[in-house]
Scaffold this motif. Sequence first.
Motif, PDB file in Angstrom:
ATOM      1  N   GLY A  80       0.829  -1.211   0.000  1.00 19.19           N
ATOM      2  CA  GLY A  80       0.000   0.000   0.000  1.00 19.19           C
ATOM      3  C   GLY A  80       0.858   1.253   0.000  1.00 19.19           C
ATOM      4  N   ILE A  81       0.251   2.349  -0.377  1.00 23.15           N
ATOM      5  CA  ILE A  81       0.951   3.639  -0.342  1.00 23.15           C
ATOM      6  C   ILE A  81       0.314   4.482   0.758  1.00 23.15           C
ATOM      7  N   VAL A  82       1.137   5.037   1.604  1.00 18.71           N
ATOM      8  CA  VAL A  82       0.654   5.863   2.711  1.00 18.71           C
ATOM      9  C   VAL A  82       1.321   7.225   2.612  1.00 18.71           C
ATOM     10  N   ARG A  83       0.528   8.275   2.755  1.00 14.96           N
ATOM     11  CA  ARG A  83       1.080   9.639   2.792  1.00 14.96           C
ATOM     12  C   ARG A  83       0.924  10.201   4.202  1.00 14.96           C
ATOM     13  N   VAL A  84       1.983  10.755   4.720  1.00 14.88           N
ATOM     14  CA  VAL A  84       1.919  11.416   6.033  1.00 14.88           C
ATOM     15  C   VAL A  84       2.458  12.831   5.869  1.00 14.88           C
ATOM     16  N   VAL A  85       1.681  13.802   6.302  1.00  9.52           N
ATOM     17  CA  VAL A  85       2.097  15.207   6.252  1.00  9.52           C
ATOM     18  C   VAL A  85       2.442  15.640   7.673  1.00  9.52           C
ATOM     19  N   SER A  86       3.629  16.172   7.854  1.00  8.74           N
ATOM     20  CA  SER A  86       4.044  16.563   9.206  1.00  8.74           C
ATOM     21  C   SER A  86       3.240  17.767   9.678  1.00  8.74           C
ATOM     22  N   ASP A  87       3.209  17.964  10.985  1.00 10.46           N
ATOM     23  CA  ASP A  87       2.597  19.183  11.524  1.00 10.46           C
ATOM     24  C   ASP A  87       3.397  20.389  11.023  1.00 10.46           C
ATOM     25  N   PRO A  88       2.736  21.512  10.807  1.00  6.79           N
ATOM     26  CA  PRO A  88       3.486  22.693  10.339  1.00  6.79           C
ATOM     27  C   PRO A  88       4.472  23.176  11.405  1.00  6.79           C
ATOM     28  N   ALA A  89       5.669  23.557  10.973  1.00 10.74           N
ATOM     29  CA  ALA A  89       6.654  24.109  11.906  1.00 10.74           C
ATOM     30  C   ALA A  89       6.108  25.402  12.484  1.00 10.74           C
ATOM     31  N   LYS A  90       6.308  25.601  13.774  1.00 14.47           N
ATOM     32  CA  LYS A  90       5.708  26.775  14.428  1.00 14.47           C
ATOM     33  C   LYS A  90       6.593  28.015  14.340  1.00 14.47           C
ATOM     34  N   GLY A  91       7.876  27.815  14.259  1.00 11.97           N
ATOM     35  CA  GLY A  91       8.793  28.956  14.280  1.00 11.97           C
ATOM     36  C   GLY A  91       8.745  29.763  12.991  1.00 11.97           C
ATOM     37  N   THR A  92       9.360  30.943  13.062  1.00 11.27           N
ATOM     38  CA  THR A  92       9.398  31.798  11.872  1.00 11.27           C
ATOM     39  C   THR A  92      10.592  31.455  10.977  1.00 11.27           C
ATOM     40  N   GLU A  93      11.536  30.683  11.515  1.00  5.83           N
ATOM     41  CA  GLU A  93      12.733  30.310  10.746  1.00  5.83           C
ATOM     42  C   GLU A  93      12.781  28.793  10.622  1.00  5.83           C
ATOM     43  N   PRO A  94      11.896  28.209   9.812  1.00  4.94           N
ATOM     44  CA  PRO A  94      11.847  26.738   9.778  1.00  4.94           C
ATOM     45  C   PRO A  94      13.172  26.119   9.325  1.00  4.94           C
ATOM     46  N   ARG A  95      13.864  26.793   8.423  1.00  7.36           N
ATOM     47  CA  ARG A  95      15.092  26.187   7.896  1.00  7.36           C
ATOM     48  C   ARG A  95      16.124  25.993   9.002  1.00  7.36           C
ATOM     49  N   SER A  96      16.315  27.046   9.795  1.00  8.49           N
ATOM     50  CA  SER A  96      17.330  26.919  10.850  1.00  8.49           C
ATOM     51  C   SER A  96      16.892  25.890  11.889  1.00  8.49           C
ATOM     52  N   ASP A  97      15.564  25.751  12.094  1.00 13.74           N
ATOM     53  CA  ASP A  97      15.081  24.720  13.021  1.00 13.74           C
ATOM     54  C   ASP A  97      15.392  23.320  12.494  1.00 13.74           C
ATOM     55  N   TRP A  98      15.099  23.101  11.202  1.00 11.16           N
ATOM     56  CA  TRP A  98      15.342  21.778  10.629  1.00 11.16           C
ATOM     57  C   TRP A  98      16.830  21.425  10.655  1.00 11.16           C
ATOM     58  N   LEU A  99      17.661  22.424  10.389  1.00 14.87           N
ATOM     59  CA  LEU A  99      19.084  22.149  10.192  1.00 14.87           C
ATOM     60  C   LEU A  99      19.901  22.223  11.480  1.00 14.87           C
ATOM     61  N   ALA A 100      19.273  22.650  12.565  1.00 17.15           N
ATOM     62  CA  ALA A 100      20.023  22.792  13.823  1.00 17.15           C
ATOM     63  C   ALA A 100      20.612  21.447  14.243  1.00 17.15           C
ATOM     64  N   GLY A 101      21.812  21.494  14.809  1.00 17.09           N
ATOM     65  CA  GLY A 101      22.460  20.273  15.308  1.00 17.09           C
ATOM     66  C   GLY A 101      22.753  19.265  14.217  1.00 17.09           C
ATOM     67  N   GLY A 102      23.166  19.733  13.075  1.00 13.32           N
ATOM     68  CA  GLY A 102      23.497  18.811  11.976  1.00 13.32           C
ATOM     69  C   GLY A 102      22.259  18.194  11.344  1.00 13.32           C
ATOM     70  N   GLY A 103      21.134  18.900  11.407  1.00 11.88           N
ATOM     71  CA  GLY A 103      19.900  18.409  10.776  1.00 11.88           C
ATOM     72  C   GLY A 103      19.172  17.384  11.626  1.00 11.88           C
ATOM     73  N   GLU A 104      19.443  17.416  12.927  1.00 11.21           N
ATOM     74  CA  GLU A 104      18.864  16.419  13.835  1.00 11.21           C
ATOM     75  C   GLU A 104      17.334  16.411  13.765  1.00 11.21           C
ATOM     76  N   ARG A 105      16.745  17.600  13.781  1.00  7.15           N
ATOM     77  CA  ARG A 105      15.271  17.676  13.792  1.00  7.15           C
ATOM     78  C   ARG A 105      14.694  17.158  12.477  1.00  7.15           C
ATOM     79  N   LEU A 106      15.353  17.508  11.374  1.00  6.78           N
ATOM     80  CA  LEU A 106      14.896  17.057  10.050  1.00  6.78           C
ATOM     81  C   LEU A 106      14.936  15.527   9.970  1.00  6.78           C
ATOM     82  N   LYS A 107      16.058  14.957  10.394  1.00  2.00           N
ATOM     83  CA  LYS A 107      16.224  13.505  10.321  1.00  2.00           C
ATOM     84  C   LYS A 107      15.230  12.808  11.245  1.00  2.00           C
TER      85      LYS A 107
END
Lengths: 279, 238
Positions: free
Chosen positions: A172-199
């Motif tokens: 089967g194919i499943v789609r999951v959409v993450s909750d929207p990032a709350k901060g105003t700087e989503p990129r720096s949030d995702w990439l903080a700590g070597g991309g820990e949050r993104l991974k």
Amino acid sequence: MTRRPSWRRRWLAALTLMTLAGSSLADEPLPRWSLQLPADAPVQFIGVASLDEDGMAGTPMMYPAPNAGGLVVAILTHSLLVDSARRAQREKLLAAANAVVAPYRGVLDGFGHPELRQRVHRRASPMAADEGELVVESAPMFALTQDEKAIVLDNLITFRGTPAGPQGVYQGIVRVVSDPAKGTEPRSDWLAGGGERLKDECARLVAESIEMALLDARPAGVVAPAPPAQRTVRYDEGGTERMERAVIVRQHCGRLIIRNLRGHLMSVPTKSATANCPP
Amino acid sequence: MNVRLCHAAIAVAILTGCATAPQNPIALSETAASAQGGRIGVAIAPLPAPDTYFPGADCLLCYATAAATNSALTTQTKTLSASDALPLREEIAALLKKRGADVKVIDGEVKIDALPDFASQAPNVAPKDYRGLGQQHQIDHLVMIRVTTVGFTRNYASYVPTSDPKATFNGAGYMIDMKTNAYEWYLPVAVIKSADKVWDEPPAYPGLTNAFYQAIEIGRDQFLKPFASNGATASTSK
């Protein structure tokens, strides 16, 4: 679409005791599984693209055709030219959409499937284990929204039984959409700590998609508590409101689980689903 | 000579008669759409049956080729309904009531083509005479929702498709002064929505069918937006 196996009887008795409506996914007993991802391939990450602007305007065309044969040749030539132009336009559109991922390349290039598997197993432990009753083959494709606030996972999932576990195949194919990032700087949030949050978010989405597929693999699948009725469901994809024609099969804590017209399950964040949130 | 002049005059009259200038958008009159504006009727024209459209396939053989190529999609289109747009009338009435306006929902459908023509050269005046509805329903203004085309459109250059089929939803919303037949609001709505990823999935075309309902929903939002006091329609899922 979806193939359902015979091996589900093994945990069916336990699962049928569970009430779908209102319970969280994690409340339900599921078999132990082991994840298989495409070997050594990097994690696939693209930008969410809209094809609304794809294609060219409709304009009449005069063909220089002295006879019927000439007309056919002229139409074929025209068709080849248009196809080529449309392909180039589509590639340009997708390349523009994928540009949103460029700042993440430094992290993503070092994010392989072995690491993703490790993170998924850690997150889904103890249900995920190296020696599970079930082999879960997964082909995840991640997409980042253009506002960089959410990740969308499309996961093609195949279950294969093991000699020690249930037999049969489910796909089967499943789609999951993450909750929207709350901060105003989503990129720096995702990439903080070597991309820990993104991974970690990627691993969370994969784990959730597998959990949904496990529920869907039961004989009854994931079913709506009320008689299913199609409706146009609105949900958040990053900062953008999206719509999907679907049947709502469950609401839990800010998320909707829906089955779309292709028969695929989707887990999407929405402001309208607030029931049964843990305190 | 006179015969030639006569033919030329007829030709000019025919050509200019066809070239009706499109109505420009008009922002909603805040006075008319308020408690001070008098009674407002809200009506909807009959919804068209969903269909497929092939702009650019203009010659007879081109159109026949396009129709044959897309016949499976046309068959699926005939099974769809635009009825998701029907609640617009009640939704607009509810938003007007929130503004404090005295509102009457006009039951049934208003067949615009059946209304008499309204001869006027003045700008921003409706080409059909709606004033009879004002007398009939005792209203001072009429909000009219008219969906003109709904379904799927695929662009062509004669025989060759230049786009994938896309869901389309077109129409106009307008408010008319029942004394003068002049527009107090005019909003053309034109929505195009493509399928998510692939489109060619016969016989049910789930991707395009999804886009069809998305287009209706986006169109509904566009019709409602001017009436929402905060500019948003506030609905979450229907």
